[in-house]
Design a protein around this motif. Structure first.
Motif: not given
Lengths: 268, 268
Positions: A15, A111, A113, A147, A151, B18-19, B23, B116-117, B143-144, B147-148, B150-151, B154-157
């Motif tokens: 992790k 966009y 992710p 980005l 990363r 974790s990737d 999800k 940003v993560a 944006i960064p 995006l993180m 959204a990631r 697990n949804v679109p940006l």
């Protein structure tokens, strides 16, 4: 402090490593975290390394010496890359995406992710040996890809602006001819953004004439720095000669009888 | 197909979960991947869940029923969040960042992948229970972060543009008064970007008067959708009343005797 079992330590190590690609963790970091001996952690790392490689989940690299430790690098196998890019092309071609002016609507892909994380991993793998100090892009559509590449490489992202903004402070500007429209435009980058003598990877979503990429390369030179790689998500083929030559693209797009066709870029 | 040992399976499960935050992976996904029985994988998951929670590495949630499985959610403890935000403030205040016009240069922080993560994880945790369908931001500096977020969810940006671009196809526009400059501006969003009846989380780097955030909220309504949360990295206090009220910010910035002071936002 409580002791952890081997399988708990291994889960924890995986992790921590995969949350911070390309970041070096010392052995002591893990011995303290898990309250375990160096020899124990070394054995754990051997198991993690083997498992990650066998299952194509990534590469765990050991760095020896005083500043030594381990780091994780994303890895996408040739086969996985092929399946991913072909899947993307199918997704792009399946839907009604053509918009007036001969463009394709791709924002949902650019966009997404999960898509950009994968692309970032592919670019990081491609350019990982180039000792990249910064990933540079120009606003807006390439930012998510850039980005995720930054990363994966564990380096800062730099965004060139297409207008001069007060929040950037003193900027350096560069005029360039947009390859797709033929218009003269100006790009701006804060003087603080790149340290001298840096190695820069340029990442963008789309490349047609290469005018924007050429402008970015020229701008990087104004910071006494060097472009060591260029990566594009889509490369549009055209009859005109491109203004840059040495670059990597994942997908190639071509206008065939008035219809845009997209496929994975052939390996050179 | 080869069999894997328990600690190898656990490492693999942690990596896969974790990737792809948020999800859902079915039990069968893992039984096939590791060539193991359902009962074996269930036991592995119990160990993974316990380890992640004990070490503050995240939450593993079990979803029962036909569409069931497990998913991983990022988790940042209160203490970790405090240390992270205080560290950021120190970093911001330590360096010479003031630029003409009373602004702070923050691009290096806002474009730092590790920062940003972490912010994305904090926002995902904050708004995770709101059933978010899209994370929406306006170009460029947020944006960064968006995006993180959204990631992690697990949804679109979705990125609102500040100019009308040909590559967006048909767009919906919204006029708004920028809270910081008082100028009337226009924002644009592709008609394809948001499906009707969606739940939207707005994420941006900076909020002063709230004019931009109000404009984004109005624009989302034009898509027959609803804003269910607003998250800002920095909230600038001012004497004027803000145009939005119900939002979350991580840092608060204030002009005290002509000097900008930044600190973690007090929990309400």
């Amino acid at each position: 402090m409580s002791k952890f079992k081997r399988n708990e330590r291994i889960g924890g190590i995986v992790k921590i490593l995969s949350d911070s690609p390309n970041k070096v963790f010392t052995l002591s970091y893990f011995t303290e975290k898990f309250n375990a001996a160096k020899s124990t952690i070394s054995e754990d790392l051997v198991i993690v390394k083997k498992m990650m490689e066998e299952m194509n989940l990534g590469i765990v690299e050991t760095i020896s010496g005083a500043a030594g430790g381990v780091k994780y690098l994303p890895f996408v196998s040739k086969e996985e890359k092929k399946v991913f890019l072909e899947g993307l092309c199918q997704k792009i071609l399946k839907e009604q995406r053509e918009i007036p002016g001969g463009f394709l609507y791709l924002s949902d892909v650019l966009y997404n992710p999960e898509v950009v994380a994968k692309v970032g991993g592919i670019f990081a793998q491609e350019f990982g040996s180039k000792y990249v100090d910064y990933v540079v892009t120009i606003e807006t559509k390439g930012i998510p890809l850039a980005l995720m590449t930054a990363r994966s490489l564990n380096v800062p992202l730099v965004i060139i602006r297409d207008e001069n903004k007060v929040t950037e402070g003193s900027t350096v500007s560069m005029n360039y001819v947009s390859g797709s429209t033929g218009k003269l435009k100006t790009m701006y980058l804060s003087k603080r953004a790149i340290k001298p003598e840096s190695r820069v990877l340029i990442v963008d979503d789309f490349m047609k004439g290469g005018g924007t990429a050429k402008g970015m390369t020229d701008l990087v030179k104004e910071f006494d720095s060097e472009v060591v790689g260029l990566g594009f998500f889509i490369d549009q083929l055209s009859e005109k000669e491109k203004m840059i030559s040495d670059y990597v693209s994942l997908l190639t797009c071509e206008n065939v009888d008035g219809k845009l066709v997209i496929k994975p870029t052939m390996e050179k």
